[in-house]
Design a protein around this motif. Structure first.
Motif, PDB file in Angstrom:
ATOM      1  N   ASN A  53       0.823  -1.218   0.000  1.00 49.09           N
ATOM      2  CA  ASN A  53       0.000   0.000   0.000  1.00 49.09           C
ATOM      3  C   ASN A  53       0.848   1.256   0.000  1.00 49.09           C
ATOM      4  O   ASN A  53       0.494   2.230   0.622  1.00 49.09           O
ATOM      5  CB  ASN A  53      -0.958  -0.027   1.188  1.00 49.09           C
ATOM      6  CG  ASN A  53      -0.247  -0.038   2.514  1.00 49.09           C
ATOM      7  OD1 ASN A  53       0.988   0.015   2.552  1.00 49.09           O
ATOM      8  ND2 ASN A  53      -0.997  -0.093   3.598  1.00 49.09           N
ATOM      9  N   PHE A  56      -0.248   5.287   0.245  1.00 45.71           N
ATOM     10  CA  PHE A  56      -1.465   4.873   0.943  1.00 45.71           C
ATOM     11  C   PHE A  56      -2.610   5.839   0.666  1.00 45.71           C
ATOM     12  O   PHE A  56      -3.763   5.437   0.566  1.00 45.71           O
ATOM     13  CB  PHE A  56      -1.180   4.787   2.446  1.00 45.71           C
ATOM     14  CG  PHE A  56      -2.263   4.097   3.218  1.00 45.71           C
ATOM     15  CD1 PHE A  56      -2.815   2.917   2.764  1.00 45.71           C
ATOM     16  CD2 PHE A  56      -2.729   4.632   4.413  1.00 45.71           C
ATOM     17  CE1 PHE A  56      -3.813   2.268   3.479  1.00 45.71           C
ATOM     18  CE2 PHE A  56      -3.721   3.993   5.133  1.00 45.71           C
ATOM     19  CZ  PHE A  56      -4.254   2.816   4.664  1.00 45.71           C
ATOM     20  N   ASN A  57      -2.255   7.142   0.503  1.00 50.59           N
ATOM     21  CA  ASN A  57      -3.331   8.090   0.227  1.00 50.59           C
ATOM     22  C   ASN A  57      -3.961   7.814  -1.125  1.00 50.59           C
ATOM     23  O   ASN A  57      -5.175   7.944  -1.290  1.00 50.59           O
ATOM     24  CB  ASN A  57      -2.817   9.521   0.308  1.00 50.59           C
ATOM     25  CG  ASN A  57      -1.693   9.768  -0.660  1.00 50.59           C
ATOM     26  OD1 ASN A  57      -0.919   8.856  -0.942  1.00 50.59           O
ATOM     27  ND2 ASN A  57      -1.595  10.961  -1.190  1.00 50.59           N
ATOM     28  N   LEU A  60      -6.214   4.895  -0.660  1.00 51.51           N
ATOM     29  CA  LEU A  60      -7.403   5.279   0.101  1.00 51.51           C
ATOM     30  C   LEU A  60      -8.359   6.098  -0.742  1.00 51.51           C
ATOM     31  O   LEU A  60      -9.572   5.874  -0.709  1.00 51.51           O
ATOM     32  CB  LEU A  60      -6.997   6.083   1.336  1.00 51.51           C
ATOM     33  CG  LEU A  60      -6.674   5.293   2.589  1.00 51.51           C
ATOM     34  CD1 LEU A  60      -6.413   6.243   3.729  1.00 51.51           C
ATOM     35  CD2 LEU A  60      -7.809   4.366   2.946  1.00 51.51           C
ATOM     36  N   ALA A  64     -11.875   4.824  -1.471  1.00 46.91           N
ATOM     37  CA  ALA A  64     -12.977   5.605  -0.903  1.00 46.91           C
ATOM     38  C   ALA A  64     -13.889   6.113  -2.000  1.00 46.91           C
ATOM     39  O   ALA A  64     -15.099   6.257  -1.784  1.00 46.91           O
ATOM     40  CB  ALA A  64     -12.431   6.763  -0.091  1.00 46.91           C
ATOM     41  N   VAL A  67     -16.157   3.154  -2.735  1.00 50.41           N
ATOM     42  CA  VAL A  67     -17.080   2.908  -1.620  1.00 50.41           C
ATOM     43  C   VAL A  67     -18.093   4.038  -1.512  1.00 50.41           C
ATOM     44  O   VAL A  67     -19.306   3.804  -1.393  1.00 50.41           O
ATOM     45  CB  VAL A  67     -16.297   2.745  -0.298  1.00 50.41           C
ATOM     46  CG1 VAL A  67     -17.254   2.693   0.872  1.00 50.41           C
ATOM     47  CG2 VAL A  67     -15.468   1.496  -0.337  1.00 50.41           C
ATOM     48  N   GLY A  68     -17.588   5.267  -1.572  1.00 48.04           N
ATOM     49  CA  GLY A  68     -18.485   6.410  -1.445  1.00 48.04           C
ATOM     50  C   GLY A  68     -19.497   6.454  -2.570  1.00 48.04           C
ATOM     51  O   GLY A  68     -20.696   6.676  -2.348  1.00 48.04           O
ATOM     52  N   PHE A  70     -20.496   3.965  -4.239  1.00 46.06           N
ATOM     53  CA  PHE A  70     -21.415   2.848  -4.035  1.00 46.06           C
ATOM     54  C   PHE A  70     -22.528   3.221  -3.069  1.00 46.06           C
ATOM     55  O   PHE A  70     -23.711   3.008  -3.357  1.00 46.06           O
ATOM     56  CB  PHE A  70     -20.637   1.637  -3.511  1.00 46.06           C
ATOM     57  CG  PHE A  70     -21.504   0.441  -3.212  1.00 46.06           C
ATOM     58  CD1 PHE A  70     -21.855  -0.433  -4.215  1.00 46.06           C
ATOM     59  CD2 PHE A  70     -21.974   0.210  -1.933  1.00 46.06           C
ATOM     60  CE1 PHE A  70     -22.665  -1.522  -3.951  1.00 46.06           C
ATOM     61  CE2 PHE A  70     -22.783  -0.871  -1.657  1.00 46.06           C
ATOM     62  CZ  PHE A  70     -23.121  -1.744  -2.674  1.00 46.06           C
ATOM     63  N   VAL A  71     -22.167   3.800  -1.921  1.00 49.00           N
ATOM     64  CA  VAL A  71     -23.231   4.091  -0.957  1.00 49.00           C
ATOM     65  C   VAL A  71     -24.118   5.224  -1.441  1.00 49.00           C
ATOM     66  O   VAL A  71     -25.326   5.222  -1.179  1.00 49.00           O
ATOM     67  CB  VAL A  71     -22.678   4.390   0.460  1.00 49.00           C
ATOM     68  CG1 VAL A  71     -22.019   3.168   1.032  1.00 49.00           C
ATOM     69  CG2 VAL A  71     -21.770   5.568   0.465  1.00 49.00           C
ATOM     70  N   ILE A 106     -19.003  16.413  -4.174  1.00 48.17           N
ATOM     71  CA  ILE A 106     -18.168  16.574  -2.972  1.00 48.17           C
ATOM     72  C   ILE A 106     -17.169  15.425  -2.891  1.00 48.17           C
ATOM     73  O   ILE A 106     -15.971  15.614  -2.679  1.00 48.17           O
ATOM     74  CB  ILE A 106     -19.031  16.586  -1.701  1.00 48.17           C
ATOM     75  CG1 ILE A 106     -19.995  17.743  -1.718  1.00 48.17           C
ATOM     76  CG2 ILE A 106     -18.165  16.682  -0.473  1.00 48.17           C
ATOM     77  CD1 ILE A 106     -20.885  17.734  -0.500  1.00 48.17           C
ATOM     78  N   LEU A 107     -17.679  14.228  -3.093  1.00 52.68           N
ATOM     79  CA  LEU A 107     -16.825  13.040  -2.981  1.00 52.68           C
ATOM     80  C   LEU A 107     -15.651  13.132  -3.939  1.00 52.68           C
ATOM     81  O   LEU A 107     -14.495  12.908  -3.560  1.00 52.68           O
ATOM     82  CB  LEU A 107     -17.668  11.802  -3.284  1.00 52.68           C
ATOM     83  CG  LEU A 107     -16.919  10.477  -3.238  1.00 52.68           C
ATOM     84  CD1 LEU A 107     -16.685  10.091  -1.799  1.00 52.68           C
ATOM     85  CD2 LEU A 107     -17.682   9.392  -3.944  1.00 52.68           C
ATOM     86  N   PHE A 110     -12.998  15.750  -2.958  1.00 56.21           N
ATOM     87  CA  PHE A 110     -12.093  15.317  -1.897  1.00 56.21           C
ATOM     88  C   PHE A 110     -11.164  14.209  -2.381  1.00 56.21           C
ATOM     89  O   PHE A 110     -10.000  14.149  -1.979  1.00 56.21           O
ATOM     90  CB  PHE A 110     -12.885  14.886  -0.666  1.00 56.21           C
ATOM     91  CG  PHE A 110     -13.365  16.041   0.151  1.00 56.21           C
ATOM     92  CD1 PHE A 110     -12.473  16.991   0.614  1.00 56.21           C
ATOM     93  CD2 PHE A 110     -14.697  16.199   0.464  1.00 56.21           C
ATOM     94  CE1 PHE A 110     -12.900  18.058   1.367  1.00 56.21           C
ATOM     95  CE2 PHE A 110     -15.133  17.263   1.214  1.00 56.21           C
ATOM     96  CZ  PHE A 110     -14.239  18.201   1.659  1.00 56.21           C
ATOM     97  N   CYS A 111     -11.675  13.313  -3.246  1.00 55.38           N
ATOM     98  CA  CYS A 111     -10.818  12.240  -3.755  1.00 55.38           C
ATOM     99  C   CYS A 111      -9.663  12.804  -4.566  1.00 55.38           C
ATOM    100  O   CYS A 111      -8.498  12.423  -4.382  1.00 55.38           O
ATOM    101  CB  CYS A 111     -11.632  11.298  -4.629  1.00 55.38           C
ATOM    102  SG  CYS A 111     -12.609  10.164  -3.681  1.00 55.38           S
ATOM    103  N   ASN A 113      -8.466  15.740  -4.417  1.00 57.40           N
ATOM    104  CA  ASN A 113      -7.572  16.486  -3.533  1.00 57.40           C
ATOM    105  C   ASN A 113      -6.673  15.541  -2.747  1.00 57.40           C
ATOM    106  O   ASN A 113      -5.491  15.835  -2.514  1.00 57.40           O
ATOM    107  CB  ASN A 113      -8.405  17.336  -2.574  1.00 57.40           C
ATOM    108  CG  ASN A 113      -7.542  18.298  -1.797  1.00 57.40           C
ATOM    109  OD1 ASN A 113      -6.580  18.817  -2.337  1.00 57.40           O
ATOM    110  ND2 ASN A 113      -7.873  18.508  -0.541  1.00 57.40           N
ATOM    111  N   PHE A 114      -7.211  14.397  -2.378  1.00 56.24           N
ATOM    112  CA  PHE A 114      -6.479  13.505  -1.484  1.00 56.24           C
ATOM    113  C   PHE A 114      -5.480  12.642  -2.240  1.00 56.24           C
ATOM    114  O   PHE A 114      -4.476  12.203  -1.687  1.00 56.24           O
ATOM    115  CB  PHE A 114      -7.477  12.616  -0.734  1.00 56.24           C
ATOM    116  CG  PHE A 114      -6.896  11.945   0.460  1.00 56.24           C
ATOM    117  CD1 PHE A 114      -6.287  12.688   1.453  1.00 56.24           C
ATOM    118  CD2 PHE A 114      -6.956  10.576   0.604  1.00 56.24           C
ATOM    119  CE1 PHE A 114      -5.754  12.084   2.560  1.00 56.24           C
ATOM    120  CE2 PHE A 114      -6.410   9.958   1.709  1.00 56.24           C
ATOM    121  CZ  PHE A 114      -5.808  10.715   2.689  1.00 56.24           C
TER     122      PHE A 114
END
Lengths: 116, 756
Positions: A53, A56-57, A60, A64, A67-68, A70-71, A106-107, A110-111, A113-114
């Motif tokens: 990994n 790692f960011n 992630l 994310a 996952v985000g 998906f939800v 939003i998701l 942030f993705c 950016n991260f």
């Protein structure tokens, strides 16, 4: 119509056929997208397990994102499901879609950016 | 009263506009009251930053305003933790500084150039108005807007919140409580409506909260707990799924953008509850979906078994990951909330902070007055009605009550919920007793009719449970008047109490000490700033000052000099080094001072004035912290007399008398008194006639009331002698040439003959 003693394969088959017959086309489209997201997430996770990994960011944010998304899609699916209409009295399907777009924006901000 | 007028008051539709206006006026008044009740210290003293921590926030804000955002983000501060420095951008919560920086820029934009100091001083009062508004919104979701107004009024002036948000207290809590309440409001809204937009907004404000305060962990654990309790109660619904999933997915990703938080949300135990609930709610949603397709009872039990098995497996997986250290265990600060004796035994630096002590009963009454006994009643009312959002109030109340009992500081997180549930209590009492109508004795036929219309009105107003129960009502005017009157008296007393507490207990800046003269006039002791200003003006720009960590931020902020340790206690060993230097004899500490290139040593001494928060009283903590790292060289036992007493007078042990802290505190002190009469007013002890001798330090500055004493570390001796023999030699010489130098010596002493 299933007996109490039927095997789990039978139950699964029954659910599957019921799903195919009862679900509206648009909801099926949403479901295909969700399956795709799960697949992407699994691929990323397996790659992370195999290759380590290190950034790692990056892992992630990629994970994310799936996952985000998906939800958020699942939320859209629940909100637009006609069976849940009385539960979501204040959320019309159009409003649910606008919420979905807002959440996804939003998701992804942030993705991106991260992930650096 | 004329019937037309009566119906005018009773009909909600006809007064809607008036109510709207009244609501706005009341909220504005509450905001004004909450701002103005926080200004005591600015009006009495001056507009300065109080306390210790805010000085760092202030310094960081100045840096942000001067150098811009990107510089601030990557700020490496080489003026603290001297040999090490501090990566400030990655070790602070930037929300507070960025907020006040944004306000500063916004005010410039509308050509109102306000000094950044004034923005920092007045930020907390400003945000307290917003907190009152957020409390109003939150309580409105729980009951109705009249309860919301009461809650806003309580929150605006409750001393439990004022204590951390007076003007000048520029700390993270200043904006954090507003963000806490607003995030909770958005969460309740999201859970009520089941809308992803409110969930996303909640995540955005959660992000803001994460960037502002370390207490965001409270939110991270409270919202999942709420969801978990709802699931256990069998109240799972699609709305909860939508709200929680959108909040968690967005909020967690957002919180990881703050450098100080980083990967913590996936790596530490504090953040595992939301992750676990996130997994659980996916399962529950899936099972719930399947349940819609299959109705067999056996199948349901099978599904339940699946859920239980998966939960157990994932929980044990979590335990395994924690045990194998993939996920970090609880950090000491959080762990000490559960095991309350942990900090005292293992991490003295946490236990040494006075705010980390358990709360005594009186402080609950002191900080919350009559709200504290209305609080359980409000929780009880929540139990009676028990909608989804009421479960949140109950969960919040239970958790916050526990935490505020463990730690004084967490009283702050209790205050909002106390205000909310007390407001619900008062408002439902007023609802029952402010009814203008006297109920008539209903006959059998009318009861059914009344029931029907009541049900309609309940759904229309979202009314309270008492209105759902058979309508009883209050018959006599006397009981109405007496109850309303007594509650009005309590409300008025609450305002008086809050004002009194704020004025007397929470509005004193710790930078200046105020005392009263015998004739009642105020006498201000300003020794801290005198000393810091001396440091600022009379020492080299790059001089290093060693002091105990409490004063690190103030020295950095006011004296603008490099410090060795400060209030951000991230490196325990470095603090222990300073503790060891203070607690050891001169030979040992001089080594330490030289190695760290210390130029000045600053200590606080309250013996002359009776200022009890001085370094001799903190000395045992220095010893303990140093002992934790060097158990062989510093021993707490050696600082106690044979009978186990901590003494500074003639009975003090040799270790105590030879410690650097003792010597610095009492150096030359007996010269203020007639021979043999020197007393320490804090410890109430008589000092030995012979004062301590300092070989390796020179007294550089002592303030008017001897509160701050600054010593300069001597250079190495020119002739290569050690300082002890050099001093012995010099004092011998001085004796021989006393006539020649006597004048200078007395002149030096004469300046300090100031008595208070």
């Amino acid at each position: 119509n299933l007996s109490a003693g039927s095997s789990s394969v039978d139950i699964a088959n029954a659910i599957w056929s019921k799903y195919l017959s009862d679900t509206p086309q648009r909801t099926k489209l949403i479901d295909v997208f969700m399956v795709f997201l799960v697949a992407v997430g699994v691929v990323q996770f397996v790659y992370c397990v195999l290759a380590g990994n290190y950034p790692f960011n990056a892992f992630l944010s990629g994970f994310a994102a799936t996952v985000g998304q998906f939800v958020l899609t699942a939320s859209l699916r629940i909100q637009t499901n006609p069976a849940n209409k009385n539960e979501f009295s204040s959320v019309s399907p159009e409003r649910a879609f606008a919420d979905f777009v807002f959440g996804s924006l939003i998701l992804h901000f942030f993705c991106v950016n991260f992930i650096n | 009263m004329a019937p037309a007028q009566a119906s005018f008051f009773k009909d909600p539709a006809s007064t809607q506009n008036i109510r709207g206006i009244l609501r706005v006026v009341i909220l504005l008044t509450i905001a004004a009251a909450s701002i103005s009740s926080r200004l005591f210290s600015v009006i009495r003293f001056e507009s300065i930053i109080h306390e210790f921590d805010p000085w760092f926030n202030f310094r960081a804000t100045k840096y942000l305003v001067k150098h811009g955002f990107f510089e601030f983000w990557n700020w490496f501060d080489d003026r603290t933790w001297y040999p090490l420095g501090r990566v400030t951008g990655g070790t602070l919560y930037p929300g507070l500084m960025v907020t006040s920086g944004a306000i500063w820029h916004a005010l410039r934009m509308i050509s109102l150039p306000v000094d950044i100091r004034n923005i920092c001083v007045l930020l907390a009062p400003g945000f307290s108005g917003l907190t009152a508004f957020a409390t109003y919104l939150f309580t409105k979701e729980m009951k109705d807007s009249s309860a919301g107004l009461l809650a806003a009024a309580f929150m605006g002036i409750a001393p439990g919140y004022i204590s951390r948000s007076v003007a000048g207290s520029y700390d993270n809590e200043a904006i954090a409580i507003f963000l806490l309440m607003f995030t909770f409001y958005l969460w309740i809204k999201a859970a009520k409506l089941g809308s992803a937009m409110w969930g996303g907004l909640c995540a955005l404000f959660y992000f803001y909260m994460v960037s502002a305060w370390g207490g965001y962990v409270f939110i991270t654990n409270l919202i999942p707990l709420h969801v978990f309790v709802l699931i256990l109660m069998g109240r799972y619904s699609g709305r909860i799924y939508v709200a929680y999933s959108s909040w968690y997915a967005l909020g967690t990703l957002a919180s990881m953008q703050v450098p100080f938080v980083g990967f913590l949300p996936v790596r530490t135990s504090e953040h595992m509850a939301p992750l676990g609930i996130f997994g659980l709610i996916q399962l529950v949603a899936f099972v719930d979906y399947l349940r819609g397709h299959v109705s067999s009872k056996q199948f349901n039990t099978l599904l339940r078994a699946i859920v239980v098995v998966i939960t157990i497996v994932s929980f044990s997986g979590l335990v395994l990951l924690t045990v194998t250290n993939v996920i970090a265990p609880w950090s000491g600060r959080f762990y000490s909330l559960w095991d309350t004796a942990y900090a005292k035994i293992h991490i003295p630096i946490i236990a040494s902070v006075s705010e980390h002590q358990p709360t005594a009963w009186p402080s609950f009454f002191f900080d919350l007055n009559f709200l504290i006994w209305l609080f359980p009643a409000g929780v009880y009312l929540c139990f009676r009605q028990l909608r989804d959002e009421h479960v949140f109030v109950i969960v919040y109340s239970v958790m916050a009550s526990y935490f505020s009992g463990v730690m004084v500081r967490l009283m702050l997180t209790l205050t909002p919920i106390v205000c909310v549930s007390a407001a619900m209590t008062v408002s439902s009492i007023l609802d029952a007793y402010l009814e203008l109508d006297t109920p008539e004795e209903p006959d059998e036929a009318e009861i059914k009719k009344a029931k029907k219309s009541k049900d309609a009105s309940v759904t229309a107003t979202g009314g309270f449970l008492s209105s759902k129960a058979p309508y009883i009502g209050i018959y006599s005017i006397t009981s109405k008047v007496s109850v309303i009157a007594s509650f009005s008296v309590y409300l008025v007393l609450f305002v008086l109490h809050c004002t009194w507490v704020t004025s007397n207990a929470y509005s004193s800046p710790s930078v200046v000490l105020a005392s009263r003269m015998p004739d009642g006039s105020q006498h201000i002791i300003d020794d801290f700033r005198e000393a810091y200003y001396w440091l600022r003006k009379n020492t080299a720009e790059d001089a290093k000052v060693m002091s105990w960590w409490d004063y690190g931020y103030q020295i950095g902020g006011m004296a603008d000099r490099t410090t060795l340790v400060d209030n951000n206690t991230w490196n325990n060993t470095h603090i222990a080094t300073v503790g060891k230097a203070m607690a050891s004899g001169e030979a040992v500490s001089y080594e330490i001072l030289r190695k760290h290139e210390v130029d000045y040593v600053l200590i606080i001494f309250g013996g002359l004035l009776g200022y009890s928060g001085d370094d001799i009283n903190k000395f045992l903590w220095m010893v303990r912290i140093a002992e934790g790292v060097w158990p062989n060289e510093v021993q707490e036992r050696k600082f106690f007399t044979a009978r186990g007493e901590y003494k500074i007078d003639a009975d003090a042990t040799d270790t105590m008398k030879n410690s650097l802290m003792y010597k610095m505190s009492y150096y030359n002190y007996q010269s203020l008194f007639p021979p043999g009469q020197a007393t320490d007013r804090v410890r109430g002890a008589k000092l030995p006639a012979e004062g301590p001798v300092l070989n390796t330090l020179d007294e550089a500055f002592t303030t008017e009331n001897w509160i701050v004493r600054i010593y300069k570390v001597k250079d190495l001796d020119t002739f290569g002698r050690d300082h002890f023999s050099a001093r012995a030699f010099e004092s011998g010489k001085k004796k021989a040439r006393k006539t020649g130098l006597g004048n200078r010596a007395t002149g030096k002493k004469g300046r300090r003959n100031v008595r208070v």
